[in-house]
Design an enzyme around this catalytic site. Structure first.
Site, mmCIF file in Angstrom:
data_model
loop_
_atom_site.group_PDB
_atom_site.id
_atom_site.type_symbol
_atom_site.label_atom_id
_atom_site.label_comp_id
_atom_site.label_asym_id
_atom_site.label_seq_id
_atom_site.Cartn_x
_atom_site.Cartn_y
_atom_site.Cartn_z
ATOM 1 N N GLU A 91 0.822 -1.204 0.000
ATOM 2 C CA GLU A 91 0.000 0.000 0.000
ATOM 3 C C GLU A 91 0.859 1.258 0.000
ATOM 4 O O GLU A 91 1.945 1.285 0.575
ATOM 5 C CB GLU A 91 -0.903 0.027 1.238
ATOM 6 C CG GLU A 91 -1.956 -1.051 1.235
ATOM 7 C CD GLU A 91 -2.809 -1.026 2.489
ATOM 8 O OE1 GLU A 91 -3.874 -1.661 2.481
ATOM 9 O OE2 GLU A 91 -2.409 -0.369 3.484
ATOM 10 N N CYS A 340 -2.622 1.921 7.726
ATOM 11 C CA CYS A 340 -1.778 0.896 7.107
ATOM 12 C C CYS A 340 -2.454 -0.466 7.141
ATOM 13 O O CYS A 340 -2.873 -0.936 8.191
ATOM 14 C CB CYS A 340 -0.436 0.817 7.822
ATOM 15 S SG CYS A 340 0.575 2.275 7.607
#
Length: 348
Positions: A91, A340
């Site tokens: 990501e 996250c």
């Protein structure tokens, strides 16, 4: 033997072109094409000989991460799920500044990038901690995250933060090589003081980072100055007592001379009471730090909740009264699984 170009640090490009029988100046051209101009194929590198490009494609393939999902927040930030050459997913978040220039475009574009596929730290509040560790990222795989964001926004990156998935100091050599790519004038040309590395508290890495010649900045994910609370929230850090961590931070400042950011995620009923703020104030004594108070993004399935706005403001006042530099981080991307690991886990 085939070795992906993402493996190479800036200092290793000369040896690569030499191994291909090319003159030294080709190293600079190659590096500029990949990281300065963001080329996505060797075919684009028009000032390199065709034979050299063919050799590179065969012996040092260039891999560009594929954007498999993108979420755009109402606040302008964008979160990307990127697929690497081996199929692993990471990501990256692009965060434009809220202030615009005369043309109406954001003045700055920051990128929060990942340093590992997954993470071994298993922090209780982090979505990435639920997936475990897969592998370290290569220097070029980190730099390519920023290039992907730059292409999507159509503007250059001004700030970079290694605060995505992974613990940077458990991938120290590759992270430092990546930072050199980001900082290099022929690369992404981001000023060193605009590049930040965030660590959970790897003492060996903190001390090594303090003697790096570049003026990079350091952030420590503290989240509690109470040992038992921190051990509960960050179990893989329990082997490092808070006094030992504080000594490492002092050593860092002694060598680097740069103020450290202490990141503190306020969690309701867990680390946000008066005992915890007094522990933090006491911990800051003798340190040159700036405290960043972080509002928590909701993580699906997590037992933790964000502290109240009134508590957040109270912490701000008490830290200021104690003459500690403090700010409340502008929380971005809460509507796009901004924390996250959230997007990856949701789509996985």
């Amino acid at each position: 033997m085939t070795t992906a170009i993402e493996t190479y640090a800036p200092s290793e490009f000369e040896a690569l072109v030499k191994s291909l029988g090319q003159p030294r100046f080709r190293a600079k051209q190659l590096f500029q094409w990949i990281y300065g101009k963001g080329a996505t194929s060797y075919d684009e590198m028009s000032n390199l000989p065709a034979a050299m490009r063919a050799q590179l494609a065969e012996e040092a393939p260039l891999h560009i991460p594929e954007v498999v999902d993108k979420r755009v927040s109402k606040d302008g930030s964008r979160k990307y799920l990127l697929k690497l050459a081996d199929g692993n997913l990471i990501e990256t978040v692009g965060i434009p500044s809220r202030d615009d220039n005369a043309s109406g475009d954001p003045r700055r574009l920051s990128v929060c990038f990942s340093t590992q596929v997954g993470c071994s730290m298993a922090c209780a509040f982090c979505a990435t901690g639920t997936e475990g560790f897969t592998r370290n990222l290569l220097p070029g795989e980190m730099a390519q995250q920023l290039l992907a964001v730059s292409r999507d926004f159509g503007m250059r990156i001004t700030n970079a933060v290694a605060m995505g998935q992974g613990e940077p100091f458990l991938n120290y050599d590759n992270v430092i090589a990546a930072l050199k790519i980001l900082n290099h004038p022929d690369g992404l040309a981001i000023g060193a003081r605009h590049i930040t590395v965030s660590t959970c508290g790897i003492v060996k890495g903190i001390r090594a980072f303090g003697v790096e010649p570049e003026q990079y900045t350091l952030a420590l994910s503290l989240h509690s100055a109470n040992q038992s609370t921190r051990d509960e929230l960050m179990p893989r850090c329990a082997s490092t007592p808070l006094p030992k961590l504080k000594d490492a931070l002092k050593d860092y400042y002694e060598h680097a001379g740069r103020r450290i950011s202490l990141e503190y995620l306020l969690i309701e009923g867990k680390n946000d009471d008066s005992a915890h703020i007094h522990a933090l104030i006491d911990y800051c004594k003798g340190l040159h730090v700036h405290v960043n108070l972080l509002p928590m993004n909701d993580v699906e399935g997590s037992p933790f909740k964000a502290t109240s706005k009134s508590t957040l403001n109270q912490w701000m006042r008490e830290l200021e009264d104690a003459h500690i530099r403090v700010s409340i981080r502008d929380s971005r991307g809460s509507d796009i699984d901004g924390a996250c690991g959230q997007l990856k886990n949701r789509l996985g």
